[in-house]
Design a protein around this motif. Structure first.
Motif, PDB file in Angstrom:
ATOM      1  N   LEU A 227       0.682  -1.233   0.086  1.00 17.29           N
ATOM      2  CA  LEU A 227      -0.089   0.130   0.093  1.00 17.29           C
ATOM      3  C   LEU A 227       0.681   1.193  -0.132  1.00 17.29           C
ATOM      4  O   LEU A 227       2.049   1.435   0.815  1.00 17.29           O
ATOM      5  N   PRO A 228       0.484   2.201  -0.656  1.00 14.88           N
ATOM      6  CA  PRO A 228       1.111   3.443  -0.765  1.00 14.88           C
ATOM      7  C   PRO A 228       1.049   4.190   0.639  1.00 14.88           C
ATOM      8  O   PRO A 228      -0.069   3.929   1.377  1.00 14.88           O
ATOM      9  N   PRO A 229       1.713   5.145   0.999  1.00 13.63           N
ATOM     10  CA  PRO A 229       1.658   5.746   2.032  1.00 13.63           C
ATOM     11  C   PRO A 229       0.372   6.851   2.446  1.00 13.63           C
ATOM     12  O   PRO A 229      -0.159   6.656   3.646  1.00 13.63           O
ATOM     13  N   SER A 230      -0.385   6.774   1.286  1.00 18.07           N
ATOM     14  CA  SER A 230      -1.579   7.738   1.629  1.00 18.07           C
ATOM     15  C   SER A 230      -2.678   6.978   1.993  1.00 18.07           C
ATOM     16  O   SER A 230      -3.694   7.252   2.313  1.00 18.07           O
ATOM     17  N   GLU A 231      -2.628   5.634   1.727  1.00 18.48           N
ATOM     18  CA  GLU A 231      -3.594   4.588   2.297  1.00 18.48           C
ATOM     19  C   GLU A 231      -3.322   4.412   3.705  1.00 18.48           C
ATOM     20  O   GLU A 231      -2.387   4.292   4.390  1.00 18.48           O
ATOM     21  N   VAL A 232      -4.412   3.979   4.313  1.00 19.25           N
ATOM     22  CA  VAL A 232      -4.602   3.852   5.651  1.00 19.25           C
ATOM     23  C   VAL A 232      -5.062   2.419   6.247  1.00 19.25           C
ATOM     24  O   VAL A 232      -5.861   2.063   5.699  1.00 19.25           O
ATOM     25  N   VAL A 233      -4.305   1.938   7.144  1.00 25.93           N
ATOM     26  CA  VAL A 233      -4.581   0.561   7.463  1.00 25.93           C
ATOM     27  C   VAL A 233      -5.053   0.743   8.959  1.00 25.93           C
ATOM     28  O   VAL A 233      -4.479   1.382   9.691  1.00 25.93           O
ATOM     29  N   GLU A 234      -6.062   0.247   9.452  1.00 31.04           N
ATOM     30  CA  GLU A 234      -6.723   0.606  10.583  1.00 31.04           C
ATOM     31  C   GLU A 234      -6.798  -0.431  11.793  1.00 31.04           C
ATOM     32  O   GLU A 234      -6.901  -1.694  11.137  1.00 31.04           O
ATOM     33  N   PHE A 235      -6.652  -0.366  12.892  1.00 27.89           N
ATOM     34  CA  PHE A 235      -6.463  -1.135  14.205  1.00 27.89           C
ATOM     35  C   PHE A 235      -7.827  -0.883  15.032  1.00 27.89           C
ATOM     36  O   PHE A 235      -8.025   0.134  15.539  1.00 27.89           O
ATOM     37  N   SER A 236      -8.862  -1.888  15.358  1.00 28.49           N
ATOM     38  CA  SER A 236      -9.944  -1.812  15.967  1.00 28.49           C
ATOM     39  C   SER A 236      -9.873  -3.068  17.095  1.00 28.49           C
ATOM     40  O   SER A 236      -9.220  -4.345  16.657  1.00 28.49           O
ATOM     41  N   GLY A 237     -10.303  -2.802  18.232  1.00 29.29           N
ATOM     42  CA  GLY A 237     -10.448  -3.835  19.223  1.00 29.29           C
ATOM     43  C   GLY A 237     -11.620  -4.746  19.017  1.00 29.29           C
ATOM     44  O   GLY A 237     -12.650  -4.318  18.405  1.00 29.29           O
ATOM     45  N   HIS A 238     -11.718  -6.271  19.288  1.00 32.75           N
ATOM     46  CA  HIS A 238     -12.517  -7.266  19.062  1.00 32.75           C
ATOM     47  C   HIS A 238     -13.999  -6.898  19.947  1.00 32.75           C
ATOM     48  O   HIS A 238     -15.071  -6.855  19.437  1.00 32.75           O
ATOM     49  N   THR A 239     -13.754  -6.340  21.067  1.00 32.60           N
ATOM     50  CA  THR A 239     -14.695  -5.977  21.863  1.00 32.60           C
ATOM     51  C   THR A 239     -15.400  -4.758  21.504  1.00 32.60           C
ATOM     52  O   THR A 239     -16.769  -4.799  21.374  1.00 32.60           O
ATOM     53  N   ASP A 240     -14.899  -3.747  20.838  1.00 32.18           N
ATOM     54  CA  ASP A 240     -15.666  -2.702  20.160  1.00 32.18           C
ATOM     55  C   ASP A 240     -16.399  -3.181  18.986  1.00 32.18           C
ATOM     56  O   ASP A 240     -17.616  -2.840  18.732  1.00 32.18           O
ATOM     57  N   SER A 241     -15.730  -4.345  18.073  1.00 35.99           N
ATOM     58  CA  SER A 241     -16.501  -4.771  17.051  1.00 35.99           C
ATOM     59  C   SER A 241     -17.757  -5.361  17.454  1.00 35.99           C
ATOM     60  O   SER A 241     -18.827  -5.435  16.711  1.00 35.99           O
ATOM     61  N   ALA A 242     -17.637  -6.269  18.512  1.00 38.49           N
ATOM     62  CA  ALA A 242     -18.659  -7.015  18.906  1.00 38.49           C
ATOM     63  C   ALA A 242     -19.806  -6.013  19.463  1.00 38.49           C
ATOM     64  O   ALA A 242     -21.147  -6.298  19.458  1.00 38.49           O
ATOM     65  N   HIS A 243     -19.461  -5.071  20.258  1.00 38.27           N
ATOM     66  CA  HIS A 243     -20.570  -4.089  20.805  1.00 38.27           C
ATOM     67  C   HIS A 243     -21.222  -3.422  19.577  1.00 38.27           C
ATOM     68  O   HIS A 243     -22.352  -3.180  19.829  1.00 38.27           O
ATOM     69  N   SER A 244     -20.320  -3.043  18.528  1.00 36.65           N
ATOM     70  CA  SER A 244     -21.092  -2.362  17.420  1.00 36.65           C
ATOM     71  C   SER A 244     -21.793  -3.349  16.562  1.00 36.65           C
ATOM     72  O   SER A 244     -22.526  -2.700  15.571  1.00 36.65           O
ATOM     73  N   GLY A 245     -21.707  -4.562  16.664  1.00 39.24           N
ATOM     74  CA  GLY A 245     -22.380  -5.682  15.818  1.00 39.24           C
ATOM     75  C   GLY A 245     -21.634  -5.463  14.300  1.00 39.24           C
ATOM     76  O   GLY A 245     -22.337  -5.871  13.211  1.00 39.24           O
ATOM     77  N   SER A 246     -20.389  -5.149  14.275  1.00 35.35           N
ATOM     78  CA  SER A 246     -19.928  -4.978  13.005  1.00 35.35           C
ATOM     79  C   SER A 246     -18.299  -5.071  13.024  1.00 35.35           C
ATOM     80  O   SER A 246     -17.642  -4.958  13.939  1.00 35.35           O
TER      81      SER A 246
END
Length: 255
Positions: A227-246
């Protein structure tokens, strides 16, 4: 004309039939029967008598698409095979359908042995994941990117040996995108109740050090995805994903 990924699941390679021995049955003498010569897969891809062990055992999992009839996740998630050598990896990889040919809503998961690719698994529940979506599916060589992601995880090049963060990698096939993710054991914080003997997130690791380790994994992952520097890779917690349902929970940090 429909895309190949739309083909029915029953036309995919039957993952339960994957051979763990890449040599197959040649019906002829193999160098493995001879004691006077050491032959690796790099000398002869079909007949060899030396294997290169991996640092960890890894299990390949497959999620088949839902039938739309209220399928349970456990019914869709299938454990395929466990391996612990370079040769076994290539024997498996060469006998399964490439990502580009999987039906929509299919997933491959490659996790350390004993770790289920689920948020609820005890070794995942305090963790999170780095992920990136490729929305221009026709312009992405997803097979090459997934292969190099798997090679990085089994080759232990995503992190330092003592970090012990990486649990596995996942690729999702969806109508609008491909997504590749790297699952980690923590979100950069110590895991409650873990003792000194636990490498990842154990006592003595500061939040700052934990997050530095995760950032390093994210940067390495971004390089693997080309990926080029302009693209963003994101980190998220599983607990947050479970709570958001996504699986697209709000990111904790990015690289």
């Amino acid at each position: 004309m429909s895309e190949q990924v739309d083909q029915p699941v029953d036309q995919q390679v039957d993952l339960t039939t994957i051979p763990i021995d890449p040599t197959g049955d040649k019906g002829q003498d193999s160098p493995a029967d001879r004691d006077d010569e050491l032959i690796t897969v790099f000398h002869n891809k079909d007949n060899f008598n030396v294997k290169h062990p991996l640092q960890n055992k890894w299990t390949l999992w497959f999620t088949k698409p839902s039938s739309g009839k209220g399928d349970n996740w456990n019914d869709l998630l299938k454990e395929v095979i466990t391996f612990n050598s370079v040769e076994e990896f290539w024997g498996i990889y060469n006998n399964i359908a490439p990502v580009s040919e999987l039906a929509l809503k299919s997933d491959y998961h490659l996790f350390k042995e004993g770790v289920r690719p689920e948020w609820e698994d005890p070794q995942n529940k305090h963790g999170g994941k780095w992920s990136y979506q490729f929305k221009e599916k026709r312009n992405v060589d997803i097979n090459d990117l997934w292969l190099h992601t798997m090679l990085a995880v089994i080759g232990e090049t995503l992190e330092e040996e003592e970090d012990g963060e990486v649990m596995g990698v996942v690729v999702n096939v969806r109508k609008a995108f491909y997504r590749i993710g790297v699952w980690t054991r923590t979100i950069g914080k110590s895991i409650p109740g873990r003792g000194d003997g636990d490498v990842a997130g154990g006592k003595g690791r500061s939040v700052e050090k934990g997050q530095r380790i995760l950032h390093a994994i994210g940067k390495q992952f971004k390089e693997i995805l080309k990926l080029p520097p302009s693209e963003v890779v994101e980190f998220s917690g599983h607990t947050d994903s479970a709570h958001s349902g996504s699986t697209r929970a709000r990111s904790k940090f990015t690289v």
